[in-house]
Design a protein around this motif. Structure first.
Motif, mmCIF file in Angstrom:
data_model
loop_
_atom_site.group_PDB
_atom_site.id
_atom_site.type_symbol
_atom_site.label_atom_id
_atom_site.label_comp_id
_atom_site.label_asym_id
_atom_site.label_seq_id
_atom_site.Cartn_x
_atom_site.Cartn_y
_atom_site.Cartn_z
ATOM 1 N N THR A 1 -3.863 6.847 3.357
ATOM 2 C CA THR A 1 -3.201 5.585 3.732
ATOM 3 C C THR A 1 -4.095 4.844 4.718
ATOM 4 O OG1 THR A 1 -0.995 6.593 3.502
ATOM 5 C CG2 THR A 1 -1.138 4.579 4.821
ATOM 6 N N LEU B 1 -4.998 -3.874 2.428
ATOM 7 C CA LEU B 1 -3.692 -4.486 2.698
ATOM 8 C C LEU B 1 -3.854 -5.904 3.218
ATOM 9 C CD1 LEU B 1 -0.610 -3.688 2.824
ATOM 10 C CD2 LEU B 1 -0.983 -3.356 5.275
ATOM 11 N N VAL C 1 6.593 -1.181 7.690
ATOM 12 C CA VAL C 1 6.074 0.168 7.490
ATOM 13 C C VAL C 1 7.212 1.163 7.291
ATOM 14 C CG1 VAL C 1 4.619 1.975 8.479
ATOM 15 C CG2 VAL C 1 4.238 -0.395 9.140
ATOM 16 N N VAL D 1 -1.761 1.765 11.203
ATOM 17 C CA VAL D 1 -0.921 1.012 10.270
ATOM 18 C C VAL D 1 -0.177 -0.095 11.017
ATOM 19 C CG1 VAL D 1 1.072 1.148 8.713
ATOM 20 C CG2 VAL D 1 -0.695 2.922 8.618
ATOM 21 N N LEU E 1 -6.268 1.025 4.343
ATOM 22 C CA LEU E 1 -5.740 -0.130 5.073
ATOM 23 C C LEU E 1 -6.539 -1.430 4.885
ATOM 24 C CD1 LEU E 1 -4.409 1.405 8.410
ATOM 25 C CD2 LEU E 1 -3.064 0.277 6.619
ATOM 26 N N GLY F 1 0.681 5.212 0.174
ATOM 27 C CA GLY F 1 -0.202 6.328 0.465
ATOM 28 C C GLY F 1 0.530 7.650 0.319
ATOM 29 N N SER G 1 4.106 5.271 3.406
ATOM 30 C CA SER G 1 3.176 6.399 3.484
ATOM 31 C C SER G 1 3.889 7.722 3.709
ATOM 32 C CB SER G 1 2.187 6.174 4.641
ATOM 33 O OG SER G 1 1.337 7.296 4.797
ATOM 34 N N LEU H 1 0.867 -1.182 0.000
ATOM 35 C CA LEU H 1 0.000 0.000 0.000
ATOM 36 C C LEU H 1 0.900 1.228 0.000
ATOM 37 C CD1 LEU H 1 -2.564 1.737 0.464
ATOM 38 C CD2 LEU H 1 -2.417 1.142 2.889
ATOM 39 N N CYS I 1 -1.789 -3.364 11.550
ATOM 40 C CA CYS I 1 -1.966 -4.223 10.374
ATOM 41 C C CYS I 1 -0.681 -4.913 9.941
ATOM 42 C CB CYS I 1 -2.472 -3.391 9.188
ATOM 43 S SG CYS I 1 -4.051 -2.635 9.500
ATOM 44 N N THR I 2 0.445 -4.250 10.158
ATOM 45 C CA THR I 2 1.717 -4.790 9.670
ATOM 46 C C THR I 2 2.890 -4.141 10.395
ATOM 47 O OG1 THR I 2 3.098 -5.137 7.701
ATOM 48 C CG2 THR I 2 1.866 -3.073 7.788
ATOM 49 N N VAL J 1 3.611 -1.193 3.931
ATOM 50 C CA VAL J 1 2.990 0.127 3.811
ATOM 51 C C VAL J 1 4.086 1.173 3.686
ATOM 52 C CG1 VAL J 1 1.589 1.909 4.948
ATOM 53 C CG2 VAL J 1 0.916 -0.489 5.116
#
Length: 198
Positions: free
Chosen positions: A81, A88, A130, A123, A85, A75, A96, A73, A126-127, A94
């Motif tokens: 971003t 994703l 980053v 963020v 989400l 952003g 961003s 992703l 989720c992961t 990610v």
């Protein structure tokens, strides 16, 4: 096609930021490497302030990215971003921007703007793959605020998730952008790679 690493990239930003230019450059870079690529604009508003969403799919048959399917992703605007989400996949990457370009609804006071800390938390939930960067500031340092998108693409190419690196993107910039803006964009590319390594 079977030996090509499949990569689904979801890109989002705000109208006037150059999200679609970035999408086209990334797709052309993949093509220049002989990779099967599909790109498309899912949702776009040409006017400034509208949300723009696009995809680049490398080695995939379908041009669509559903919920939880994006490997990456990108952003170009942090609020977008956060909004993207759901696309994703768990543990996806990610990348961003940290610099806001609030959409019209926020500018008109119809919607609250989350803080960068809120976005970082969302963020991180989720992961753990980053990268945040001040893309507009990097663009300005290179010579044009719009070049911040190139800095982000360069960081993406340097992150090791794509089947090519920043050198391939540099060649695409030289082959596809007008000569008068190449130097600024190549400088942004260099700064984007450095920002990722910092």
């Amino acid at each position: 096609m079977s030996d090509t690493k499949k990569v689904r990239i979801f890109m989002t930003g705000v109208g006037g930021q150059g999200t679609l230019t970035a999408t086209t450059l990334l797709a052309k870079t993949a093509l220049s490497q002989g990779l099967p690529v599909t790109s498309g604009e899912i949702h776009g508003m040409a006017q400034r302030g509208g949300v723009v969403e696009s995809t680049v799919l490398i080695g995939c048959a379908s041009p669509k990215i559903g919920t939880g399917e994006a490997d990456i992703l990108v952003g170009f605007e942090p609020m977008e971003t956060m909004r993207a989400l759901p696309y994703l996949k768990p543990g996806g990457l990610v990348l961003s921007s940290t610099e806001f370009l609030p959409p019209l609804s926020v500018a008109m006071g119809q919607q609250e703007c989350p803080t960068i800390d809120d976005i970082r938390k969302a963020v991180s939930a989720c992961t753990d793959k980053v990268y945040f960067m001040a893309s507009q500031s990097i663009g300005l340092k290179a010579g044009a605020v719009q070049a911040g998108n190139i800095a982000m693409l360069a960081a993406l190419c340097a992150a090791g998730e794509l089947p090519f690196g920043p050198e391939a993107l540099a060649e695409t910039i030289k082959a596809n952008l007008p000569e008068k803006i190449q130097a600024v964009n190549l400088k942004a590319l260099e700064l984007g790679v450095k920002a990722l390594e910092a």
